[in-house]
Design an enzyme around this catalytic site. Structure first.
Site, PDB file in Angstrom:
ATOM      1  N   ASN A  10       1.344  -4.773  23.285  1.00 27.83           N
ATOM      2  CA  ASN A  10       1.729  -5.286  21.972  1.00 27.83           C
ATOM      3  C   ASN A  10       3.070  -4.655  21.592  1.00 27.83           C
ATOM      4  OD1 ASN A  10       1.957  -6.086  19.330  1.00 27.83           O
ATOM      5  ND2 ASN A  10       0.206  -4.898  18.572  1.00 27.83           N
ATOM      6  N   LYS A  12       4.929  -5.444  19.160  1.00 27.36           N
ATOM      7  CA  LYS A  12       5.132  -5.473  17.700  1.00 27.36           C
ATOM      8  C   LYS A  12       6.534  -6.017  17.377  1.00 27.36           C
ATOM      9  CE  LYS A  12       1.684  -1.866  17.382  1.00 27.36           C
ATOM     10  NZ  LYS A  12       1.153  -0.693  16.710  1.00 27.36           N
ATOM     11  N   HIS A  98      -4.702  -7.813  13.423  1.00 36.34           N
ATOM     12  CA  HIS A  98      -4.245  -6.440  13.682  1.00 36.34           C
ATOM     13  C   HIS A  98      -4.171  -5.685  12.350  1.00 36.34           C
ATOM     14  CE1 HIS A  98      -1.710  -3.058  14.790  1.00 36.34           C
ATOM     15  NE2 HIS A  98      -2.040  -3.301  16.038  1.00 36.34           N
ATOM     16  N   GLU A 100      -2.098  -3.750  11.162  1.00 42.72           N
ATOM     17  CA  GLU A 100      -0.783  -3.786  10.498  1.00 42.72           C
ATOM     18  C   GLU A 100      -0.611  -5.082   9.713  1.00 42.72           C
ATOM     19  OE1 GLU A 100       1.521  -2.845  13.970  1.00 42.72           O
ATOM     20  OE2 GLU A 100       0.782  -0.780  13.887  1.00 42.72           O
ATOM     21  N   GLU A 170      -9.822  -0.888  17.444  1.00 46.91           N
ATOM     22  CA  GLU A 170      -8.623  -0.103  17.168  1.00 46.91           C
ATOM     23  C   GLU A 170      -8.826   0.745  15.914  1.00 46.91           C
ATOM     24  OE1 GLU A 170      -4.892  -1.652  19.179  1.00 46.91           O
ATOM     25  OE2 GLU A 170      -4.951  -2.524  17.197  1.00 46.91           O
ATOM     26  N   GLY A 176      -0.526   4.575  16.718  1.00 51.60           N
ATOM     27  CA  GLY A 176       0.810   5.156  16.587  1.00 51.60           C
ATOM     28  C   GLY A 176       0.815   6.650  16.286  1.00 51.60           C
ATOM     29  N   SER A 217      -2.999   4.597  20.464  1.00 48.24           N
ATOM     30  CA  SER A 217      -2.391   5.737  21.152  1.00 48.24           C
ATOM     31  C   SER A 217      -2.832   5.879  22.608  1.00 48.24           C
ATOM     32  CB  SER A 217      -2.642   7.028  20.359  1.00 48.24           C
ATOM     33  OG  SER A 217      -1.925   6.978  19.135  1.00 48.24           O
TER      34      SER A 217
HETATM   35  P1  PGA Z   1      -0.227   2.314  19.738  1.00 43.96           P
HETATM   36  O1  PGA Z   1      -0.533   0.882  19.082  1.00 43.96           O
HETATM   37  O2  PGA Z   1      -0.578   2.210  21.199  1.00 43.96           O
HETATM   38  O3  PGA Z   1       1.244   2.536  19.522  1.00 43.96           O
HETATM   39  O4  PGA Z   1      -1.086   3.296  19.029  1.00 43.96           O
HETATM   40  C1  PGA Z   1      -1.673   0.164  19.443  1.00 43.96           C
HETATM   41  C2  PGA Z   1      -1.788  -1.095  18.627  1.00 43.96           C
HETATM   42  O5  PGA Z   1      -1.398  -1.107  17.455  1.00 43.96           O
HETATM   43  O6  PGA Z   1      -2.269  -2.117  19.132  1.00 43.96           O
END
Ligand code: PGA
Length: 256
Positions: A10, A12, A98, A100, A170, A176, A217
């Site tokens: 992803n 983003k 997601h 976000e 998640e 992140g 992460s």
């Molecule tokens: P990350 O993001 O690996 O940077 O923690 C994962 C995600 O948001 O799908």
């Protein structure tokens, strides 16, 4: 769906269309060195980079996914992105719900549900994200929140024989952060989700048409610990997918 582990990148809103092409090319080169490639790889660039990346990965065993879609196939919906058009561009997957988007765009479970139905109706594989915030976890509501998000996303959803579905667990608070949850904890969450899915569909459908993956992460140093868990069918990777070297290192963990 086959039993192959899946690794979804992803990206983003991190890379411009031009930078997405550079990364796609670098990833193709790095993955070419991994023989055999055990995992199924999916790249999810920005909407604006989809058509360029689709051309780059043509002929490679790499899938393409979008990071969101709207719930109508076409019409007077200014600024929205149609699942039907994504399919036309070569997408096979779409990330939905997601955290976000839930946080930044106020996306609700009901909207995620409409999007899941639209994705399936347009032959896309929805990658539905569910996970608890730190507060929900501290209050002891983790399993309840995950179950509720998954069952609301799937309200009224029926899987036809050709349909596939992916649920991504998640935990919002580790995305992140650089610090993933313990693989055993992810496995527990996966078992909770699996029960919701069995109650909603059937054991046969869950075993044959659905994958449950972990995101938050994931890095080259911990990816193997997740991929080795029998209840974890793959990983959703943000930060560590933005660099070909680290992404390839992570993909190699599926071969161990
Ligand atoms: P990350 O993001 O690996 O940077 O923690 C994962 C995600 O948001 O799908």
């Amino acid at each position: 769906m086959d039993k192959q582990k899946i690794i979804i990148a992803n990206w983003k809103m991190n890379l411009s269309p031009a930078d997405s092409l550079i990364l796609a090319e670098a990833i193709i080169a790095k993955l070419g060195e991994i023989k055999p490639l055990q995992a199924r790889i999916v790249l999810c660039p920005d909407f604006l980079a989809l058509s360029g990346v689709a051309k780059k990965i043509a002929g490679q065993s790499i899938g393409l996914g979008a990071q969101d879609c709207f719930w109508e196939p076409s019409g007077a919906y200014t600024g929205e992105v149609s699942p039907q058009f994504l399919r036309e561009l070569g997408c096979a997957y779409v990330i939905l719900g997601h955290s976000e988007r839930r946080q930044d765009a106020g996306e609700t479970d009901e909207q995620v549900n409409l999007k899941v139905k639209a994705a399936l109706a347009n032959s896309l594989i929805p990658v539905i994200c569910a996970g608890e915030t730190f507060e929900e976890r501290q209050e002891g509501n983790k399993d309840f929140i995950i179950s509720q998000q998954v069952s609301r996303a799937l309200a009224g959803v029926k899987l036809l024989d050709q349909d596939n579905l992916i649920i991504a667990y998640e935990p919002v608070w580790v995305i992140g952060s650089g610090q993933a949850v313990a693989p055993e904890e992810a496995e527990h969450a996966h078992r909770v989700i699996r029960q919701v899915l069995i109650d909603h569909f059937s054991l046969a459908a869950v075993n044959g048409q659905i994958k449950i993956i972990y995101g938050g992460s994931v890095k080259p140093t911990n990816a193997g610990n997740f991929l080795i868990q029998p209840a974890i069918d793959g990983i959703l990777v943000g930060g560590a997918s933005l660099e070909a070297e680290s992404f390839a290192e992570l993909v190699k963990q599926a071969n161990l």
